[in-house]
Design a protein around this motif. Sequence first.
Motif, PDB file in Angstrom:
ATOM      1  N   GLU A 301     -10.612 -18.323   1.077  1.00 21.42           N
ATOM      2  CA  GLU A 301     -11.801 -17.441   1.127  1.00 21.42           C
ATOM      3  C   GLU A 301     -11.561 -16.063   1.533  1.00 21.42           C
ATOM      4  N   ILE A 302     -11.065 -16.063   2.778  1.00 20.19           N
ATOM      5  CA  ILE A 302     -11.085 -14.863   3.734  1.00 20.19           C
ATOM      6  C   ILE A 302      -9.969 -14.113   2.833  1.00 20.19           C
ATOM      7  N   ASP A 303      -8.907 -14.539   2.291  1.00 17.42           N
ATOM      8  CA  ASP A 303      -7.847 -13.842   1.778  1.00 17.42           C
ATOM      9  C   ASP A 303      -8.367 -13.116   0.489  1.00 17.42           C
ATOM     10  N   ILE A 304      -9.270 -13.889  -0.396  1.00  9.36           N
ATOM     11  CA  ILE A 304      -9.862 -13.411  -1.507  1.00  9.36           C
ATOM     12  C   ILE A 304     -10.748 -12.088  -1.324  1.00  9.36           C
ATOM     13  N   ALA A 305     -11.686 -12.530  -0.368  1.00  6.13           N
ATOM     14  CA  ALA A 305     -12.597 -11.435  -0.057  1.00  6.13           C
ATOM     15  C   ALA A 305     -12.040 -10.181   0.654  1.00  6.13           C
ATOM     16  N   ALA A 306     -10.975 -10.612   1.432  1.00  9.21           N
ATOM     17  CA  ALA A 306     -10.240  -9.102   2.077  1.00  9.21           C
ATOM     18  C   ALA A 306      -9.930  -8.463   0.750  1.00  9.21           C
ATOM     19  N   SER A 307      -9.144  -9.207   0.013  1.00 10.74           N
ATOM     20  CA  SER A 307      -8.334  -8.538  -1.093  1.00 10.74           C
ATOM     21  C   SER A 307      -9.297  -7.786  -1.985  1.00 10.74           C
ATOM     22  N   ARG A 308     -10.378  -8.342  -2.170  1.00 10.26           N
ATOM     23  CA  ARG A 308     -11.493  -7.706  -3.098  1.00 10.26           C
ATOM     24  C   ARG A 308     -11.711  -6.463  -2.441  1.00 10.26           C
ATOM     25  N   SER A 309     -12.435  -6.425  -1.265  1.00  9.38           N
ATOM     26  CA  SER A 309     -12.701  -5.280  -0.529  1.00  9.38           C
ATOM     27  C   SER A 309     -11.722  -4.135  -0.414  1.00  9.38           C
ATOM     28  N   LEU A 310     -10.364  -4.550  -0.271  1.00 12.49           N
ATOM     29  CA  LEU A 310      -9.362  -3.409  -0.186  1.00 12.49           C
ATOM     30  C   LEU A 310      -9.194  -2.867  -1.573  1.00 12.49           C
ATOM     31  N   VAL A 311      -9.123  -3.635  -2.638  1.00 14.86           N
ATOM     32  CA  VAL A 311      -9.124  -3.292  -3.975  1.00 14.86           C
ATOM     33  C   VAL A 311     -10.183  -2.370  -4.440  1.00 14.86           C
ATOM     34  N   LEU A 312     -11.499  -2.726  -3.920  1.00 14.72           N
ATOM     35  CA  LEU A 312     -12.688  -1.601  -4.189  1.00 14.72           C
ATOM     36  C   LEU A 312     -12.374  -0.317  -3.704  1.00 14.72           C
ATOM     37  N   GLN A 313     -12.086  -0.478  -2.223  1.00 15.72           N
ATOM     38  CA  GLN A 313     -12.046   0.823  -1.426  1.00 15.72           C
ATOM     39  C   GLN A 313     -10.984   1.616  -2.085  1.00 15.72           C
ATOM     40  N   ALA A 314      -9.679   1.174  -2.398  1.00 10.77           N
ATOM     41  CA  ALA A 314      -8.840   1.968  -3.059  1.00 10.77           C
ATOM     42  C   ALA A 314      -9.057   2.565  -4.371  1.00 10.77           C
ATOM     43  N   CYS A 315      -9.617   1.810  -5.143  1.00 14.32           N
ATOM     44  CA  CYS A 315     -10.281   2.015  -6.486  1.00 14.32           C
ATOM     45  C   CYS A 315     -11.411   3.210  -6.390  1.00 14.32           C
ATOM     46  N   TRP A 316     -12.249   3.063  -5.622  1.00 17.93           N
ATOM     47  CA  TRP A 316     -13.281   4.196  -5.181  1.00 17.93           C
ATOM     48  C   TRP A 316     -12.542   5.496  -4.876  1.00 17.93           C
ATOM     49  N   GLU A 317     -11.568   5.407  -4.107  1.00 16.99           N
ATOM     50  CA  GLU A 317     -10.790   6.454  -3.806  1.00 16.99           C
ATOM     51  C   GLU A 317     -10.244   7.250  -4.932  1.00 16.99           C
ATOM     52  N   LEU A 318      -9.650   6.518  -5.916  1.00 17.11           N
ATOM     53  CA  LEU A 318      -8.835   6.996  -7.105  1.00 17.11           C
ATOM     54  C   LEU A 318     -10.073   7.534  -8.065  1.00 17.11           C
ATOM     55  N   ASP A 319     -11.233   6.886  -7.963  1.00 21.00           N
ATOM     56  CA  ASP A 319     -12.172   7.374  -9.049  1.00 21.00           C
ATOM     57  C   ASP A 319     -12.958   8.712  -8.504  1.00 21.00           C
ATOM     58  N   GLN A 320     -12.598   8.881  -7.135  1.00 23.14           N
ATOM     59  CA  GLN A 320     -12.964  10.344  -6.591  1.00 23.14           C
ATOM     60  C   GLN A 320     -11.886  11.343  -6.876  1.00 23.14           C
ATOM     61  N   GLY A 321     -10.811  10.862  -7.527  1.00 21.10           N
ATOM     62  CA  GLY A 321      -9.731  11.756  -7.899  1.00 21.10           C
ATOM     63  C   GLY A 321      -8.790  12.026  -6.662  1.00 21.10           C
ATOM     64  N   LEU A 322      -9.129  11.125  -5.689  1.00 25.78           N
ATOM     65  CA  LEU A 322      -8.307  11.329  -4.309  1.00 25.78           C
ATOM     66  C   LEU A 322      -6.740  10.708  -4.591  1.00 25.78           C
ATOM     67  N   ARG A 323      -5.850  10.737  -4.050  1.00 20.33           N
ATOM     68  CA  ARG A 323      -4.422  10.316  -4.113  1.00 20.33           C
ATOM     69  C   ARG A 323      -4.241   8.954  -3.714  1.00 20.33           C
ATOM     70  N   ALA A 324      -4.864   8.428  -2.738  1.00 25.27           N
ATOM     71  CA  ALA A 324      -5.012   7.088  -2.149  1.00 25.27           C
ATOM     72  C   ALA A 324      -3.792   6.478  -1.903  1.00 25.27           C
ATOM     73  N   ALA A 325      -2.724   7.368  -1.535  1.00 24.35           N
ATOM     74  CA  ALA A 325      -1.490   6.687  -1.381  1.00 24.35           C
ATOM     75  C   ALA A 325      -1.438   5.665  -0.071  1.00 24.35           C
ATOM     76  N   GLN A 326      -2.328   5.817   0.652  1.00 21.51           N
ATOM     77  CA  GLN A 326      -2.268   4.876   1.858  1.00 21.51           C
ATOM     78  C   GLN A 326      -3.078   3.781   1.276  1.00 21.51           C
ATOM     79  N   SER A 327      -4.079   4.060   0.683  1.00 16.24           N
ATOM     80  CA  SER A 327      -4.997   2.729   0.381  1.00 16.24           C
ATOM     81  C   SER A 327      -4.389   1.783  -0.654  1.00 16.24           C
ATOM     82  N   THR A 328      -3.706   2.460  -1.408  1.00 15.82           N
ATOM     83  CA  THR A 328      -3.127   1.734  -2.501  1.00 15.82           C
ATOM     84  C   THR A 328      -1.896   0.829  -2.085  1.00 15.82           C
ATOM     85  N   ALA A 329      -1.056   1.222  -1.265  1.00 19.80           N
ATOM     86  CA  ALA A 329       0.076   0.658  -0.520  1.00 19.80           C
ATOM     87  C   ALA A 329      -0.504  -0.155   0.491  1.00 19.80           C
ATOM     88  N   MET A 330      -1.571  -0.174   1.027  1.00 20.29           N
ATOM     89  CA  MET A 330      -2.160  -1.250   2.087  1.00 20.29           C
ATOM     90  C   MET A 330      -2.643  -2.294   1.187  1.00 20.29           C
TER      91      MET A 330
END
Length: 404
Positions: A301-330
């Motif tokens: 459950e922790i792995d799934i929840a943490a994964s979802r949060s990371l995905v949303l944060q990186a996607c939010w950055e991408l939607d803002q037009g940011l490069r999101a290199a660090q967040s997508t790699a992480m």
Amino acid sequence: MAIDFSQPPEVVDLVERTAAFVRDVVIPQEERYAGVVSAGGEALRARLQAAARDAGLFAPHVSREYGGLGLGMTARAPVFEAAGYSLFGPLALNCSAPDEGNMHMLEIIATDEQKERYLRPLASGEVRSFFAMTEPAPGAGSDPAALSTTAVRVDDGWRIDGHKWFSTGADGAAYAICFARTSGKVGTVGGATMFLVDADNPGLKVVRHIDTLDQAMIGGHCEVIFDNCVVPDSAILGELDQGFAYAQVRLGPARMTHCMRWLGIARRAQDIAIDRVAERRLFGSKLVELGMVQQMIADSEIDIAASRSLVLQACWELDQGLRAAQSTAMTKTFVAEAVWRVVDRAIQICGAAGVSGELLLGRYLNEVRAFRIYDGPSETHRWALARRAVKERLKATGALESAS
Ligand SMILES: Cc1cc2nc3c(=O)[nH]c(=O)nc-3n(C[C@H](O)[C@H](O)[C@H](O)COP(=O)(O)OP(=O)(O)OC[C@H]3O[C@@H](n4cnc5c(N)ncnc54)[C@H](O)[C@@H]3O)c2cc1C
């Protein structure tokens, strides 16, 4: 900084409809083909895609202009996860790799003419495509600077010569997006260019399918030769020598959509495990009441929840037009490993049935393993993450300036 991750009502509705479609229409097919997506071939692809089209779920990531539902990256996350609850779901919605990533890139960098010729039929599911970047050693793999395939100017356009492998979906695809060196030497970044190459070009040969653990991809993972493959100027995708930069346009978001789809399988594996331990009795109690099993369920459950949060944060950055290199790699690194852990724990919890054909967990494990290698191996991402983190710190302390 506060970030609101609530989805608009139309996305929530789409997620619910996708989940119902996967449950009622897609999962019965998955069971019929023992989870082997490629076993259904083009006929199954056409059937599932027609059903998804009728259900108003087709191509959620594509803009409305090209027949899709026009979702941004953040909205894609729960929809792709719902589709990914079955190995066959993304294929049905026409949002599986490599086509989904190729559509994304074509929408952003193709000319209008290229979009009509290549994006429209891909978005409608009429054709498939492939992305040819990786080469056998010593060519391009984790390190794109090793790119050895060349494209040189000739009278009527460009001549591409090179050897690619692991070109997913190449057999039966209508065209390739081929990555070739147009300037600089092997071992230096130099200039790479992406070319749209029609599959009927006599210089393009799909040599063989490479046998791999996963069996999800129609068209296989292929070895492909470009030999005296002449294409016109109009085959250049984007600008000359800008291929490495454009690859990031494709790879950052494509990494996230892979995470979304595989999170669907992680959730499915966890559900299968929970259903089983809720029934199974051992040593005088239900398995679900034994602490070590509870720990495995909790950790997943922790792995799934943490994964979802990371995905949303990186996607939010991408939607803002940011490069999101660090967040997508992480995110890619964490999710690829988390999904593996979740499926592996589900197998352990289910005992012998977990590794048998009775449940599809063994198939899921085979399918997710390669995700720790493609879209950048975990080690490549960790190497890049560490370098950027150190650079940031040295910049902040002023140590970088004094060293240069
Ligand atoms: C199922 C599947 C589908 C694929 N589909 C496609 C496709 O459609 N198109 C395409 O072009 N390619 C595709 N690939 C290829 C994929 O992108 C490459 O496998 C990946 O980039 C790694 O390259 P490589 O295999 O050459 O490994 P190498 O580059 O030889 O790396 C080998 C290993 O070295 C280690 N390593 C890498 N970097 C570092 C580092 N900085 N520090 C320490 N260790 C490191 C990692 O453990 C890595 O696994 C696919 C691969 C698979 C498995």
